[in-house]
Design an enzyme around this catalytic site. Structure first.
Site, short mmCIF file in Angstrom:
data_model
loop_
_atom_site.label_atom_id
_atom_site.label_comp_id
_atom_site.label_asym_id
_atom_site.label_seq_id
_atom_site.Cartn_x
_atom_site.Cartn_y
_atom_site.Cartn_z
N HIS A 189 -9.00 8.96 4.58
CA HIS A 189 -8.58 7.97 5.50
C HIS A 189 -8.67 8.34 6.83
O HIS A 189 -8.79 9.43 7.32
CB HIS A 189 -6.76 7.96 5.34
CG HIS A 189 -6.47 7.79 4.05
ND1 HIS A 189 -5.81 8.54 3.10
CD2 HIS A 189 -6.34 6.42 3.36
CE1 HIS A 189 -5.57 7.94 1.96
NE2 HIS A 189 -5.83 6.56 2.30
N GLY A 190 -8.70 6.92 7.78
CA GLY A 190 -8.92 7.22 9.21
C GLY A 190 -7.72 7.91 9.65
O GLY A 190 -6.64 7.58 8.82
N ASN B 124 -9.67 -0.17 0.22
CA ASN B 124 -8.88 -0.41 1.54
C ASN B 124 -9.47 -0.30 2.71
O ASN B 124 -10.26 0.60 2.83
CB ASN B 124 -7.56 0.70 1.30
CG ASN B 124 -6.58 0.09 0.23
OD1 ASN B 124 -6.79 -0.39 -0.86
ND2 ASN B 124 -5.72 1.21 0.18
N ASP C 48 0.89 -1.19 -0.10
CA ASP C 48 -0.03 0.01 0.03
C ASP C 48 0.98 1.18 -0.27
O ASP C 48 2.16 1.14 0.32
CB ASP C 48 -0.98 0.06 1.28
CG ASP C 48 -1.97 0.97 1.44
OD1 ASP C 48 -2.48 1.64 0.11
OD2 ASP C 48 -2.49 1.19 2.33
N HIS C 49 0.32 2.50 -0.13
CA HIS C 49 0.98 3.72 -0.01
C HIS C 49 2.46 3.58 0.27
O HIS C 49 2.99 3.60 1.24
CB HIS C 49 0.43 4.58 0.98
CG HIS C 49 -1.02 5.19 0.75
ND1 HIS C 49 -1.39 6.13 0.16
CD2 HIS C 49 -2.01 4.76 1.43
CE1 HIS C 49 -2.51 6.48 0.27
NE2 HIS C 49 -3.27 5.30 0.91
N THR D 52 -8.69 1.31 9.41
CA THR D 52 -9.19 1.79 10.95
C THR D 52 -9.97 0.52 11.44
O THR D 52 -10.05 0.41 12.67
CB THR D 52 -9.82 3.14 10.80
OG1 THR D 52 -8.94 4.10 9.97
CG2 THR D 52 -10.29 3.49 12.05
N SER E 269 -13.05 2.25 5.73
CA SER E 269 -13.62 1.96 6.92
C SER E 269 -14.73 3.11 7.08
O SER E 269 -14.43 4.12 6.91
CB SER E 269 -12.88 2.24 8.13
OG SER E 269 -11.64 1.02 7.91
N HIS F 270 -9.74 3.96 -1.33
CA HIS F 270 -9.07 4.20 -0.04
C HIS F 270 -10.11 4.71 1.03
O HIS F 270 -11.04 5.23 0.83
CB HIS F 270 -7.92 5.02 -0.11
CG HIS F 270 -6.58 4.33 -0.66
ND1 HIS F 270 -5.41 4.41 -0.19
CD2 HIS F 270 -6.66 3.78 -2.00
CE1 HIS F 270 -4.79 3.72 -1.15
NE2 HIS F 270 -5.15 3.49 -1.94
N GLY F 271 -9.63 4.53 2.36
CA GLY F 271 -10.41 5.10 3.39
C GLY F 271 -11.71 4.21 3.44
O GLY F 271 -12.76 4.81 3.80
P1 13P Z 1 -9.02 3.58 6.58
O1 13P Z 1 -8.06 3.60 7.69
O2 13P Z 1 -10.06 4.78 6.58
O3 13P Z 1 -10.08 2.22 6.43
O4 13P Z 1 -8.44 3.68 5.24
C1 13P Z 1 -7.31 2.58 4.64
C2 13P Z 1 -6.72 3.08 3.54
O5 13P Z 1 -7.12 3.75 2.84
C3 13P Z 1 -5.22 2.35 3.54
O6 13P Z 1 -4.79 3.04 2.45
#
Ligand code: 13P
Length: 301
Positions: A196-197, A254, A83-84, A257, A235, A232-233
């Site tokens: 993102h969290g 993804n 990831d990133h 969190t 959660s 992404h993000g």
């Molecule tokens: P969350 O933590 O918001 O689920 O996002 C995870 C993410 O996008 C990691 O790249």
């Protein structure tokens, strides 16, 4: 059964309107219950680590995560993703991204992400293209990002509703098409209301706001991008928006969190308790949030 590549799996998911969730592992002991939950529910998922999780959490290194993955992987249900790796990180520092990503590919990561989203458009194209070039000899697909998926940075979040209503930072559909063509990237991470969290100390335990997604905007991107899209993000996004997103080009989602916070809560008691809570959170994500029980058979069968 022949080993299907991550590229083939995500392509198939994209064509079928199925999502491939990618689960972040910011703490090494989370690996085992994540894989177990995928197997127990017949769900396919990527196991992933972001650079910042080796620096700001306890993933330790790309090598340690790859080692832990080797111990617990189940190739009927899992693949390993990087990831990133940002070109400029959340604290504004320049990263030697080609070198770090190449090291990960040597370690056996089966797909990778370069995040040039903090750069101007042309520089992002160039950085992504360099990684696509480096990934060729490993035959590994590359994910890039266009648009501002905020949340990892320190400091307070701007008011969510304002951000959503203004569409500030959303991926521009025309730029998305241009970006894919020029960089040759395999998958494109987009900004359509997701964030993102938080990972900054002091904010990383916060409950996420239930995000929405601009599905009409996503449709416009999906019509022209010509590549599987990534969200992404993952959660805490409202369920009805997620379901629509999976039908409109989002082939990878993804999740960090939602499984990290239960682990850290459990850890206050013991590692074992942390593992137990990760497993329970995974079952909830798979069955209730994403509805991805039984996808392994559809994607790999
Ligand atoms: P969350 O933590 O918001 O689920 O996002 C995870 C993410 O996008 C990691 O790249």
């Amino acid at each position: 059964m022949a080993y299907l590549s991550t590229r083939a799996i995500v392509d198939k998911a994209w064509r079928m309107g199925i999502v491939v969730p990618a689960y972040n592992v910011p703490h090494l002991p989370m690996m085992e219950p994540i894989v177990r939950a995928l197997r127990d529910t017949g769900s396919f998922g990527l196991i992933q680590v972001a650079r910042l999780e080796t620096v700001k959490f306890k993933a330790e290194s790309f090598a340690r995560i790859a080692g832990e993955y080797e111990k617990f992987k189940d190739v009927g249900f899992t693949r390993l993703h990087l990831d990133h790796v940002p070109v400029i990180d959340e604290d504004g520092l320049r990263i030697d991204y080609v070198e770090e990503i190449t090291e990960a590919m040597k370690l056996g990561y089966e797909s990778v992400m370069v995040d040039g989203s903090r750069l101007p458009f042309e520089e992002n194209v160039e950085a992504t293209r360099r990684v696509v070039e480096a990934a060729k000899s490993f035959d590994v697909p590359v994910e890039g990002e266009l648009g501002a998926v905020i949340g990892h940075e320190a400091g307070p979040m701007p008011p969510y509703e304002e951000l959503f209503a203004s569409g500030k930072g959303f991926t521009d559909p025309r730029e998305a098409a241009d970006f894919v063509k020029k960089s040759n990237v395999d998958w494109l991470s987009v900004a359509i209301g997701n964030f993102h969290g938080a990972v900054a100390p002091g904010r990383r335990d916060d409950k996420k706001i239930a995000a929405r997604l601009n599905i009409e905007h996503l449709k416009k991107i999906n019509e022209v991008a010509g590549a599987p899209l990534v969200l992404h993000g993952g959660s805490g996004i409202q369920k009805e928006y997620l379901r629509e997103a999976f039908k409109n080009g989002i082939a990878k989602l993804n999740v960090g969190t939602n499984i990290r916070q239960p682990y850290e809560k459990g850890l206050e008691e013991s590692v074992e308790k942390g593992r137990e809570l990760v497993y329970a959170a995974m079952i909830d994500v798979i069955k209730n949030e994403l509805g991805v029980e039984g996808t392994a058979e559809k994607l790999l069968g």
